[in-house]
Motif scaffolding. Structure first.
Motif, PDB file in Angstrom:
ATOM      1  N   PRO A  54       4.280  62.561 -17.693  1.00  0.00           N
ATOM      2  CA  PRO A  54       3.945  61.778 -16.498  1.00  0.00           C
ATOM      3  C   PRO A  54       2.564  61.156 -16.663  1.00  0.00           C
ATOM      4  O   PRO A  54       1.726  61.677 -17.384  1.00  0.00           O
ATOM      5  N   PRO A  55       2.341  60.043 -15.996  1.00  0.00           N
ATOM      6  CA  PRO A  55       1.032  59.408 -16.140  1.00  0.00           C
ATOM      7  C   PRO A  55      -0.068  60.327 -15.606  1.00  0.00           C
ATOM      8  O   PRO A  55       0.129  61.076 -14.657  1.00  0.00           O
ATOM      9  N   ALA A  56      -1.190  60.236 -16.216  1.00  0.00           N
ATOM     10  CA  ALA A  56      -2.318  61.077 -15.826  1.00  0.00           C
ATOM     11  C   ALA A  56      -2.809  60.670 -14.442  1.00  0.00           C
ATOM     12  O   ALA A  56      -2.800  59.500 -14.079  1.00  0.00           O
ATOM     13  N   ALA A  57      -3.208  61.660 -13.660  1.00  0.00           N
ATOM     14  CA  ALA A  57      -3.722  61.390 -12.324  1.00  0.00           C
ATOM     15  C   ALA A  57      -5.052  60.654 -12.427  1.00  0.00           C
ATOM     16  O   ALA A  57      -5.814  60.851 -13.364  1.00  0.00           O
ATOM     17  N   GLN A  58      -5.291  59.814 -11.445  1.00  0.00           N
ATOM     18  CA  GLN A  58      -6.546  59.084 -11.434  1.00  0.00           C
ATOM     19  C   GLN A  58      -7.687  60.073 -11.208  1.00  0.00           C
ATOM     20  O   GLN A  58      -7.603  60.917 -10.322  1.00  0.00           O
ATOM     21  N   PRO A  59      -8.735  59.973 -11.995  1.00  0.00           N
ATOM     22  CA  PRO A  59      -9.861  60.899 -11.792  1.00  0.00           C
ATOM     23  C   PRO A  59     -10.516  60.633 -10.445  1.00  0.00           C
ATOM     24  O   PRO A  59     -10.596  59.504  -9.984  1.00  0.00           O
ATOM     25  N   GLU A  60     -10.963  61.698  -9.830  1.00  0.00           N
ATOM     26  CA  GLU A  60     -11.631  61.566  -8.538  1.00  0.00           C
ATOM     27  C   GLU A  60     -12.990  60.902  -8.734  1.00  0.00           C
ATOM     28  O   GLU A  60     -13.552  60.909  -9.812  1.00  0.00           O
ATOM     29  N   ALA A  61     -13.499  60.373  -7.638  1.00  0.00           N
ATOM     30  CA  ALA A  61     -14.812  59.752  -7.700  1.00  0.00           C
ATOM     31  C   ALA A  61     -15.834  60.822  -8.049  1.00  0.00           C
ATOM     32  O   ALA A  61     -15.701  61.972  -7.638  1.00  0.00           O
ATOM     33  N   PRO A  62     -16.819  60.473  -8.822  1.00  0.00           N
ATOM     34  CA  PRO A  62     -17.812  61.478  -9.197  1.00  0.00           C
ATOM     35  C   PRO A  62     -18.513  62.028  -7.954  1.00  0.00           C
ATOM     36  O   PRO A  62     -18.683  61.338  -6.959  1.00  0.00           O
ATOM     37  N   ALA A  63     -18.879  63.278  -8.056  1.00  0.00           N
ATOM     38  CA  ALA A  63     -19.564  63.920  -6.934  1.00  0.00           C
ATOM     39  C   ALA A  63     -20.880  63.208  -6.661  1.00  0.00           C
ATOM     40  O   ALA A  63     -21.519  62.672  -7.558  1.00  0.00           O
ATOM     41  N   GLU A  64     -21.260  63.218  -5.403  1.00  0.00           N
ATOM     42  CA  GLU A  64     -22.486  62.532  -5.002  1.00  0.00           C
ATOM     43  C   GLU A  64     -23.694  63.298  -5.515  1.00  0.00           C
ATOM     44  O   GLU A  64     -23.700  64.527  -5.565  1.00  0.00           O
ATOM     45  N   ASP A  65     -24.703  62.568  -5.869  1.00  0.00           N
ATOM     46  CA  ASP A  65     -25.936  63.162  -6.355  1.00  0.00           C
ATOM     47  C   ASP A  65     -26.548  64.027  -5.240  1.00  0.00           C
ATOM     48  O   ASP A  65     -26.634  63.593  -4.093  1.00  0.00           O
ATOM     49  N   PRO A  66     -26.960  65.257  -5.550  1.00  0.00           N
ATOM     50  CA  PRO A  66     -27.510  66.135  -4.502  1.00  0.00           C
ATOM     51  C   PRO A  66     -28.775  65.566  -3.849  1.00  0.00           C
ATOM     52  O   PRO A  66     -29.023  65.786  -2.668  1.00  0.00           O
ATOM     53  N   THR A  67     -29.534  64.814  -4.601  1.00  0.00           N
ATOM     54  CA  THR A  67     -30.743  64.219  -4.026  1.00  0.00           C
ATOM     55  C   THR A  67     -30.378  63.192  -2.959  1.00  0.00           C
ATOM     56  O   THR A  67     -30.975  63.150  -1.875  1.00  0.00           O
ATOM     57  N   ILE A  68     -29.373  62.383  -3.266  1.00  0.00           N
ATOM     58  CA  ILE A  68     -28.919  61.376  -2.300  1.00  0.00           C
ATOM     59  C   ILE A  68     -28.358  62.070  -1.056  1.00  0.00           C
ATOM     60  O   ILE A  68     -28.619  61.645   0.080  1.00  0.00           O
ATOM     61  N   ALA A  69     -27.596  63.132  -1.256  1.00  0.00           N
ATOM     62  CA  ALA A  69     -27.024  63.859  -0.123  1.00  0.00           C
ATOM     63  C   ALA A  69     -28.126  64.431   0.769  1.00  0.00           C
ATOM     64  O   ALA A  69     -28.052  64.345   2.008  1.00  0.00           O
ATOM     65  N   GLN A  70     -29.153  65.003   0.165  1.00  0.00           N
ATOM     66  CA  GLN A  70     -30.265  65.569   0.926  1.00  0.00           C
ATOM     67  C   GLN A  70     -31.012  64.465   1.682  1.00  0.00           C
ATOM     68  O   GLN A  70     -31.401  64.642   2.844  1.00  0.00           O
ATOM     69  N   LEU A  71     -31.191  63.327   1.030  1.00  0.00           N
ATOM     70  CA  LEU A  71     -31.872  62.203   1.669  1.00  0.00           C
ATOM     71  C   LEU A  71     -31.088  61.716   2.889  1.00  0.00           C
ATOM     72  O   LEU A  71     -31.666  61.384   3.935  1.00  0.00           O
ATOM     73  N   LYS A  72     -29.735  61.677   2.763  1.00  0.00           N
ATOM     74  CA  LYS A  72     -28.902  61.281   3.895  1.00  0.00           C
ATOM     75  C   LYS A  72     -29.039  62.266   5.047  1.00  0.00           C
ATOM     76  O   LYS A  72     -29.065  61.878   6.222  1.00  0.00           O
ATOM     77  N   LYS A  73     -29.130  63.553   4.719  1.00  0.00           N
ATOM     78  CA  LYS A  73     -29.306  64.567   5.776  1.00  0.00           C
ATOM     79  C   LYS A  73     -30.632  64.349   6.514  1.00  0.00           C
ATOM     80  O   LYS A  73     -30.683  64.415   7.746  1.00  0.00           O
ATOM     81  N   PHE A  74     -31.684  64.087   5.746  1.00  0.00           N
ATOM     82  CA  PHE A  74     -32.984  63.838   6.374  1.00  0.00           C
ATOM     83  C   PHE A  74     -32.922  62.586   7.250  1.00  0.00           C
ATOM     84  O   PHE A  74     -33.508  62.537   8.341  1.00  0.00           O
ATOM     85  N   ALA A  75     -32.204  61.544   6.771  1.00  0.00           N
ATOM     86  CA  ALA A  75     -32.079  60.309   7.552  1.00  0.00           C
ATOM     87  C   ALA A  75     -31.328  60.578   8.853  1.00  0.00           C
ATOM     88  O   ALA A  75     -31.694  60.049   9.919  1.00  0.00           O
ATOM     89  N   ASP A  76     -30.272  61.383   8.769  1.00  0.00           N
ATOM     90  CA  ASP A  76     -29.522  61.729   9.982  1.00  0.00           C
ATOM     91  C   ASP A  76     -30.400  62.508  10.968  1.00  0.00           C
ATOM     92  O   ASP A  76     -30.368  62.265  12.185  1.00  0.00           O
ATOM     93  N   LEU A  77     -31.198  63.457  10.452  1.00  0.00           N
ATOM     94  CA  LEU A  77     -32.099  64.218  11.306  1.00  0.00           C
ATOM     95  C   LEU A  77     -33.163  63.308  11.931  1.00  0.00           C
ATOM     96  O   LEU A  77     -33.533  63.461  13.103  1.00  0.00           O
ATOM     97  N   HIS A  78     -33.630  62.329  11.179  1.00  0.00           N
ATOM     98  CA  HIS A  78     -34.623  61.382  11.688  1.00  0.00           C
ATOM     99  C   HIS A  78     -34.010  60.521  12.771  1.00  0.00           C
ATOM    100  O   HIS A  78     -34.623  60.274  13.823  1.00  0.00           O
ATOM    101  N   THR A  79     -32.769  60.064  12.530  1.00  0.00           N
ATOM    102  CA  THR A  79     -32.082  59.246  13.529  1.00  0.00           C
ATOM    103  C   THR A  79     -31.827  60.047  14.803  1.00  0.00           C
ATOM    104  O   THR A  79     -31.920  59.515  15.911  1.00  0.00           O
TER     105      THR A  79
END
Length: 115
Positions: free
Chosen positions: A70-95
């Motif tokens: 069977p055809p190979a499954a499409q690879p999932e999107a790479p995991a988000e960079d932890p630094t970017i995730a932390q920055l988004k959390k800080f932005a949400d807290l700031h908002t």
């Protein structure tokens, strides 16, 4: 005095017989070596043909297995960079008003300095 020639003739005849026998023996040995070399070449050729047939069969099996897989499954999107995730959390807290502008700027600078 008479010179006997018979013994010399015998010696010449004996040398010719020995030389002829030596030639025949050498010729037979050369023929046997040539025949053995031909047999070894035939054996080598047969082994090469068998190896090539095995390789072709393996390639055919691999192609068949690949076609039926069977055809190979499409690879999932790479995991988000932890630094970017932390920055988004800080932005949400700031908002949300939990972090002031100063606190957000310090947290952001600290995260980006760690890169």
């Amino acid at each position: 005095m008479l010179i006997r020639r018979r013994p010399l003739l015998r010696m010449a005849t004996t040398a010719a017989v020995v030389g002829g026998a030596s030639y025949v023996g050498t010729r037979k040995a050369a023929d046997a070596a040539q025949e053995q070399a031909a047999q070894q070449q035939q054996l080598y050729d047969a082994q090469q043909q068998a190896a090539q047939a095995q390789q072709e069969a393996a390639q055919a099996r691999a192609a068949a297995a690949q076609a039926s897989a069977p055809p190979a499954a499409q690879p999932e999107a790479p995991a988000e960079d932890p630094t970017i995730a932390q920055l988004k959390k800080f932005a949400d807290l700031h908002t949300a008003g939990v972090l002031s502008d100063e606190e957000f700027a310090q947290a952001k600078a600290k995260l980006l300095a760690g890169l």
